[in-house]
Design an enzyme around this catalytic site. Structure first.
Site, PDB file in Angstrom:
ATOM      1  N   HIS A  86       0.805  -1.221   0.000  1.00 10.40           N
ATOM      2  CA  HIS A  86       0.000   0.000   0.000  1.00 10.40           C
ATOM      3  C   HIS A  86       0.844   1.280   0.000  1.00 10.40           C
ATOM      4  CE1 HIS A  86      -2.860  -3.054   1.259  1.00 10.40           C
ATOM      5  NE2 HIS A  86      -3.841  -2.227   1.082  1.00 10.40           N
ATOM      6  N   GLY A 116      -0.524  -2.318  -5.766  1.00 10.43           N
ATOM      7  CA  GLY A 116      -1.522  -3.372  -5.596  1.00 10.43           C
ATOM      8  C   GLY A 116      -2.887  -2.816  -5.222  1.00 10.43           C
ATOM      9  N   GLU A 174     -13.018  -9.276  -0.132  1.00  3.14           N
ATOM     10  CA  GLU A 174     -13.756  -8.000  -0.215  1.00  3.14           C
ATOM     11  C   GLU A 174     -14.064  -7.700  -1.678  1.00  3.14           C
ATOM     12  OE1 GLU A 174     -10.768  -5.513   1.863  1.00  3.14           O
ATOM     13  OE2 GLU A 174     -12.060  -5.660   3.626  1.00  3.14           O
ATOM     14  N   CYS A 185     -10.339   2.242   7.112  1.00  2.00           N
ATOM     15  CA  CYS A 185     -10.515   2.999   5.878  1.00  2.00           C
ATOM     16  C   CYS A 185     -11.870   3.679   5.779  1.00  2.00           C
ATOM     17  CB  CYS A 185     -10.303   2.087   4.669  1.00  2.00           C
ATOM     18  SG  CYS A 185     -11.203   0.523   4.782  1.00  2.00           S
ATOM     19  N   HIS A 216     -11.084  -7.122  -5.665  1.00  2.00           N
ATOM     20  CA  HIS A 216     -11.349  -6.253  -4.525  1.00  2.00           C
ATOM     21  C   HIS A 216     -12.109  -5.006  -4.986  1.00  2.00           C
ATOM     22  CE1 HIS A 216     -10.133  -3.368  -1.319  1.00  2.00           C
ATOM     23  NE2 HIS A 216     -10.148  -4.452  -0.557  1.00  2.00           N
TER      24      HIS A 216
END
Lengths: 628, 628
Positions: free
Chosen positions: B131, B182, B309, B393, B257
């Site tokens: 990330h 990613g 997710e 998040c 995702h």
């Protein structure tokens, strides 16, 4: 120990011969395809070779802590098969595998290929996670089955030594570990060993494992701390996953990993049966009630959740995302079978039958080569049987169940012979001091007519108890062609008389196609029906239907007709009729539209037995059909 | 670069003032409760302190690789809030946090608290999982928002330096890494930075990240091998999870995702808008089509699966097990908003509105203190909003969305002013070379009457484009009290004229309670309806209903009445009427019974807006109601 309290005992497998059109061909496929194939898979995946203890760090294919249990269940299956169908080659192969197992045993009796080879210093240090006693339990079950099938003590003696070793390690006595396994199994196995050997040590050990479970200070905490771990960091820190959150007699709710739960309850029922322990029996009844009133699929499957392979809350029975592991469904049949012997109540046989004819049988493909681990009640088309699994518990479990179906059909007590399941063939019961031969002729489950011929070695007075299934709303009974009075006692029609050679009873059970509803608290089934005929639960599978099966609505008044289709998957009754299907036309390609725009069209539907799905072209499937 | 191709631009946040009964109070709660509280949580959980780079191995509370992004989203939210509601204290707090961020920056421009402090040697070695560029993207978005709100370059300059550094590391040029993140995010952020600074370098870098994604040899393979790992052993080895399985222009199916997917598509739309790249626009259109025709919940939520997710297959839209992450629903609104500017088609605004008024707003409780990460469309009663999450998040994402709602209401082009959403308040648009003030008066979404007053600085000829929502089946328009001809062009009623000061348009949208059906391929909604009125999707929540809400059946003819309940959760329209509920009485306590035994009884039902559920007594909830 107090006197045992079970009301009856199953007939020995060797005393039952199955000769019918339903189970016999499946048992044959199991014997000729599944069992040999599972041996090959145990071999090719290293499960057999792990017993040679030749793995060394750095080599590939490190043995896994489950491996012994897979081999053990295969031995158990092969032994049952040998009991009913002697085969010299299989007998020899069993001897070879058993010799390998015996060679694994340590001088002190310890026997576990994983720990001995991979982690020899870690013996009995992590009962919570490492399946050590679980593997022992399966080996014990295998040993008892092999002994009973062949009379050979080769594996039995090995496992008695191992059980003696386990008994020297675990218990409440000073210097022993007060542990028990994270995955229950050894409890029921030790009762089998007790029954096979008469050695009460094994029954006491089984009772110890049951009694100790969930006590404080909690053994899983103690051993985690001994390993230098924080027990609270475990993913299942409250131990409900292991049914170890409370002493078992205080457990009222069915929780956690479903296979573990059902093996535990089976062991509890066994210990209650042998010891007359009423508090344990009461716990079994409570847990049975919670299972069957709140957590049982219509297919006789249990364990709704993928997460933790676990029971959900009451009425949490999703269809597409059902876990319903084959092993759990088999284990439910075990629990039911044990409760049945204890209580002589057909409600247990009803669930046993529901599981065996639906959620258990679905576990294996018609060809005997592919297996479901997970048995959903609906599929978008992506769920299929597999050749094998990394965690391969289910394939040998269904093999041992199929090879031992005969054990589930009858029981006998001092004064009664019970027929639990209607399966054509012969049996030999010992009742009222006499040997009584029973012959069943029936095309069950495809129709409800059963003829039972009784042949005692000499006239004998006893009760013939014929189960009137819970699904059956109308039955007729005749004795030698004449109507006979047979009061139904706890679900069994009782014919009490002195039986003479050749007396024939005919039971005729009406078997219409039924629409079944779930309790309205099952949110996933609200406004839906399942189709059932006799013990068989049906599903719509895409390859039989033009309309998308999950867009079908079934009007309450639509006529449904049962028809035997002898060409379909070895022959089965299919259910056909008219229904409606929601058409996508009104949507105009949109995902959402005004409800008034959707139209339905008349369609023909064809439903097949649930257990037979996924044997042809892959596609969608549903058990629960919305009402129109 | 070719000329940009977007058809219009959103009005600046500072040019829109919201003054209505729906959004204004929610924005106020966001400003006075949520934003301060989220700062406190960022502080107390170590997210702010991680920027001090004082953590050392051995100390507790190791910073996490997501932390910078949470702080960044909080800065972005606080900046938007400052833009519309100046507050000296918040301004000062922002300066402090920004100073901390600036102090984190390395001499070469690199800026990431986790890598700098915890793993300084691992910079840019695992773009797939860590990330790093995702955090950079959120910081860039924060910097642009802060700059636009305050005019201060303090954070903008820091992030320009970081973006310059990133540009020096990544690209197709010799010696640069051909990597991309990613977790997409930096792409859309770089376009914002380009728009804020005019520096084309950032647009080119955004385009590079988009163009490079999914190319072979695959960068995630290359960097995994450089780390000495087997890329095939990654849990998402085919890279669909990351939307990196194919070059983006070859992607036709929405996969993986959901948040990543929607951020990527937003970035693709941005790059297409600025570069005129038709192939990218075509990919965006395809992916939009797949999202909205196959994978969108009626609540405007996306990402059906908990596992990964992720998006499921087409029509895989389970209700109770829906994931439908708040961030994904917000990101869908981002994507929709961008496509809307590109295509001037109200179909994008329809989805944007559906998301904003339902699946986005449900993400935060009425008190502004609790958040849904997961937004199911049915619940047995165990799903509730939480104070915060380890992976936090969603809370700052909804805070930034709420603080910037004004940006979604209007757009302007050379020759037209667009009204996308009906929200009371004022706006200032630049159209036809003039400044035009627009005033909206409406009680939307609770009723469908909107009055818009136009006040150009001088008479000006332009099109006023008023969205006729997809849910609206009957609308009326008047201009200064007289019916007016307004052809509907791609979902917008166009009034083309020379506008004079005080011209007033009245739009009246009929807003009955509607029953919505899903496409019959959505197996979980078959035979069910959802209730919708205007843009608001309704649900039955247990605390409003005596009958178990998941046992309710809704007859097609049952009359449903909308009523404004001013005391309920700040005031909302509820839907009430008669329905049926399946009674458990017929079951006799059994889990399964003959369908004929089940009875229904008449009940009253009360449905509330879906986004308002779980603000009172915990209980069951359902959006999709079976038809009786």
């Amino acid at each position: 120990m107090p006197a045992p309290m079970r009301k009856m005992q199953p007939l020995a497998l060797t005393d039952v011969r199955i000769a019918d059109a339903f189970w016999a061909p499946r048992i044959q496929v199991n014997r000729t395809v599944t069992i040999p194939r599972e041996y090959e898979l145990c071999k090719s995946t290293g499960r057999i070779d792990a017993l040679k203890l030749q793995w060394k760090p750095g080599l590939p294919d490190r043995p896994h802590q489950f491996y012994d249990s897979d081999v053990a269940k295969w031995i158990e299956a092969a032994s049952y098969s040998l009991a009913t169908h002697p085969e010299a080659e299989l007998d020899k192969l069993l001897d070879e595998v058993i010799a390998l197992i015996a060679s694994c045993q340590r001088p002190d009796g310890y026997l576990n290929s994983y720990f001995t080879c991979v982690d020899p210093d870690k013996r009995w240090t992590n009962l919570r996670d490492m399946h050590e006693l679980y593997c022992a339990g399966h080996l014990i079950e295998a040993a008892v089955a092999h002994f009973q099938a062949t009379g050979k003590r080769s594996l039995l003696d090995v496992l008695c030594r191992y059980a003696d070793h386990i008994d020297s390690v675990f218990g409440v006595e000073e210097g022993k570990k007060r542990g028990y396994c994270g995955h229950e199994e050894v409890e029921l196995a030790l009762v089998k060993l007790y029954r096979a050997t008469g050695n009460e040590r094994y029954l006491r050990l089984a009772k110890y494992f049951i009694d100790e479970r969930g006590r404080q200070p909690h053994y899983f905490d103690v051993e985690a701390q001994a390993r230098g771990e924080d027990p609270k960091k475990h993913r299942a820190a409250d131990y409900r996953y292991f049914q170890a959150h409370l002493p078992v007699r205080e457990q009222a709710e069915v929780v956690g990993h479903a296979v573990r739960a059902m093996y535990l309850y089976s062991g509890m029922a066994d210990v209650a049966a042998e010891t007359g322990d009423q508090t344990l029996l009461m716990a079994c009844r409570r847990l049975w009630g919670d299972t069957t009133k709140h957590k049982l699929y219509v297919t006789g499957a249990v364990g709704a959740r993928h997460h933790g392979e676990a029971f959900g809350e009451a009425f949490e029975l999703p269809n597409e995302s059902a876990y319903a592991e084959t092993c759990a469904n088999i284990a439910l049949a075990f629990f039911a079978h044990r409760m049945l012997q204890l209580e002589a109540d057909a409600k247990y046989a009803d669930v046993m039958e529901r599981a065996m004819y639906n959620g258990v049988l679905s576990g294996v493909g018609a060809d005997g080569r592919k297996f479901f681990y997970v048995n959903p009640l609906a599929s978008a088309g992506g769920h299929h049987r597999q050749d094998w699994f990394g965690c391969a518990c289910c394939p040998p479990n269904i093999a041992r169940l199929l090879a031992s179906v005969g054990m589930y059909v009858y029981s006998a007590s001092e004064s009664a012979a019970y027929v639990h399941l209607y399966v054509g063939g012969q049996a030999k019961a010992h009742v009222a001091g006499k040997t009584v031969a029973l012959t069943q002729e029936t095309n069950y489950p495809w129709d409800g007519d059963v003829r039972i011929t009784v042949r005692p070695e000499a006239p004998a007075k006893f009760d013939l108890m014929l189960r009137v299934p819970g699904w059956c709303r109308k039955h007729k009974l005749t004795l030698n062609g004449e109507p006979v009075k047979a009061p139904v006692v706890k679900g069994y029609a009782r014919i009490r008389r002195t039986w003479n050679d050749g007396d024939a009873v005919e039971l005729s059970m009406s078997m219409p196609v039924e629409r079944v509803s779930a309790h309205p608290s099952v949110a996933d089934d609200i406004g839906r029906v399942a189709l059932q005929r006799g013990p068989i639960v049906y599903c719509l599978e895409q390859c039989d239907n033009k309309a998308p099966v999950r867009a079908v609505l079934l009007p309450d008044r639509a006529r449904l007709r049962a028809r035997f289709d002898r060409r379909l998957l070895g022959g089965c009754v299919v259910v056909e009729g008219g229904a409606l299907a929601v058409s996508p036309a009104g949507c105009g390609g949109e995902l959402y539209c005004d409800a008034g725009c959707l139209t339905t069209k008349r369609v023909r539907i064809k439903a097949i037995p649930y257990f037979l799905w996924d044997n042809r072209k892959p596609g969608a499937m549903t058990v629960w059909i919305p009402r129109a």
